[in-house]
Enzyme design. Sequence first.
Site, PDB file in Angstrom:
ATOM      1  N   ASP A 170     -52.879 -21.129  33.759  1.00 29.00           N
ATOM      2  CA  ASP A 170     -51.511 -21.161  33.226  1.00 29.00           C
ATOM      3  C   ASP A 170     -51.232 -19.864  32.487  1.00 29.00           C
ATOM      4  OD1 ASP A 170     -50.481 -23.808  33.915  1.00 29.00           O
ATOM      5  OD2 ASP A 170     -52.026 -24.595  32.587  1.00 29.00           O
ATOM      6  N   GLU A 200     -43.222 -29.397  35.952  1.00 27.65           N
ATOM      7  CA  GLU A 200     -42.787 -30.118  37.137  1.00 27.65           C
ATOM      8  C   GLU A 200     -41.268 -30.044  37.272  1.00 27.65           C
ATOM      9  OE1 GLU A 200     -44.221 -34.024  36.424  1.00 27.65           O
ATOM     10  OE2 GLU A 200     -46.336 -33.455  36.520  1.00 27.65           O
ATOM     11  N   GLU A 218     -52.467 -32.503  43.504  1.00 27.61           N
ATOM     12  CA  GLU A 218     -53.049 -32.329  42.175  1.00 27.61           C
ATOM     13  C   GLU A 218     -53.210 -33.698  41.549  1.00 27.61           C
ATOM     14  OE1 GLU A 218     -51.408 -29.236  39.598  1.00 27.61           O
ATOM     15  OE2 GLU A 218     -51.321 -30.714  37.966  1.00 27.61           O
TER      16      GLU A 218
END
Length: 695
Positions: free
Chosen positions: A301, A434, A628
């Site tokens: 990230d 998301e 995932e």
Amino acid sequence: MNDDSLRNDLDPQSDQSSDYLSHSHPHPHPHHPLQPHQLQPQSQPQTQTQTRRPRGFAAAAAAAAAAGMGTASGASSADAAATSSAGKGKREREKEKERTKLRERHRRAITSRMLAGLRQYGNFPLPARADMNDVLAALAREAGWVVEADGTTYRQSPPPSQLTTTYPLRSVESPLSASSLKNCSVKATLDSQPPSVLRIDESLSPASLDSVVIAERDTKNEKYASTSPINSVECLEADQLMQDIHSGEHGNDFTGTPYVPVYVMLATGVINNFCQLVDPEGVRQQLSHMQSLNVDGVVVDCWWGIVEGWSPQKYTWSGYRDLFNIIREFKLKLQVVMAFHEYGGSEAGDALITIPQWVLEIGKDNQDIFFTDREGRRNTECLSWGIDKERVLLGRTAIEVYFDFMRSFRTEFDDLFAEGLICAVEIGLGASGELKYPSFSERMGWRYPGIGEFQCYDKYLQQSLRKAAKLRGHSFWARGPDNSGQYNSRPHETGFFCERGDYDSYYGRFFLNWYAQSLIDHADNVLSLASLAFEETKIVVKVPAVYWWYRTSSHAAELTSGYYNPTNQDGYAPVFDVLRKYSVTVKFVCPGMQISSQDNDEALADPESLSWQVLNSAWDRGLIIAGENALSCYDREGCMRAVQMAKPRNDPDHHHFLFFVYHQPSPLVQGTICFSELDYFIKCMHGEIAGDLVS
């Protein structure tokens, strides 16, 4: 005229002629010799002695005469009776309508269970909203037939009458063994088959034929219990049959299946808030273990709140440069995430990574840059999509801020792109990275399985709503629903999401379309610039799995998260149409790895059906899918479900995930509870091991 002559005149030749005269002259002509007051006394005894029932014209005439000769009070009684009869008829029609709805609901439930069984136990690749044609086509293809797009169906092999060779066949009645194939012939199999394996419920109407009820069989022991009897008469190649037998006996044997690369998500704490690599040796130890497990790569990230944390357009990448150099040493592939959201700060004690401090300072004076719920509470997890094109961030729009960050990353690490170390870039498009609204914020008090709340009450999204309502011609629709409950409400407790609730009214459909379109427009705006910043690089978008309340008509949790996906509409199709425009890879958050059946029943959840809908909708549009895990999984059974989703069996189009990202519960070190399970999981994904479940 005396009585005898009158009696002679009234003597009919036949019943029909008499009735015909009465019908022809209900009101006598003024010159007619017989007046009504003269005929009535004589007609009464004649009617009493009549033994024959009037027919034809006579029946019609009698009815007309009775209507014309009734008294005023008789007419009133008739009117009252008619009114009562009409009311009773209306009530009966309403009851019949309710019974019809119940029958239709029952029919749909049967269809849903059949389709779920075919998908789960037969591995049929049925579309998310399959109809009878899809089921028949899937059964025919499973039997080896060819079904073209226009419905033309034919066999690949010659008719049985032209066959002179003995072929092995699949038996519907019992599991096959290898030894039973040697002496199996077409004729013997045909003679031994029952007339039909399908049984149609005769109580169903012709309109209900798409809910054909298949005779129940033991699906645990019979691989083809849900298939058509066509399977038993269609000839199969021996090697194909033996492969099916092998997969039936070893349902979790993934040896020889497609190779699906596995990436491991690095722990968030490896980079601190000052963009420094915290523990280089600890990172090397993790990467060494990953290399020993044959992990294909890692996911990192890149936090907007760290890199551009203190001043606008001043980017600090030093810690990430050190980290990427270590990853290069181990020759692992690298995927990076453009993380434009907040992380941590939960009750579990996770480290808090906010969005940039200079953005939070702007938010103190203009709180409408954040998503807002109906009560006016602000959510600082990410920026509202209402400011995507509003110059409220020190002269820049939110889209421009995202683009500048992505362009800075692309320029800084150009050498890693050139050598192929960075193989994909994921674009964060909402809460948790998301593509969704932050409608399930635990900070706001949400707990599973609450329906969440709409997040559209900042002034910028409200302006968009007012504009949409005005264009629609109903300015009074420029408001959010006032009966949609709270974060932890259940659908049946609200007037908006309940059965036949306002979600399906004219206003409800308008509002939900606008709400979902705002999500789609945000994805379109960001991806249009991301495709420029990362030209010729694979772009990934993460799609959530909102599976609770999926078995209700409204799908309330999906609606508040931005997916307009009730039972009568496909809410993922328009989203995937936009993603296809930019050729992105859809990374689906696979649900169900630690979900108990009790939780599913309580929340009317259906993670399997949701997964089938999302995956098939994306595959139907030619999109590439990756996976995932939503939660850290420790058990082998959960890993097997993920593998089975990544590589669906018996898929005629041979779909499978492009890669899978594994979330570990803690920094990956040997000896932790998940190390051996991850080793097992990776080998199954790579197609190197038989994945038999171990209790």
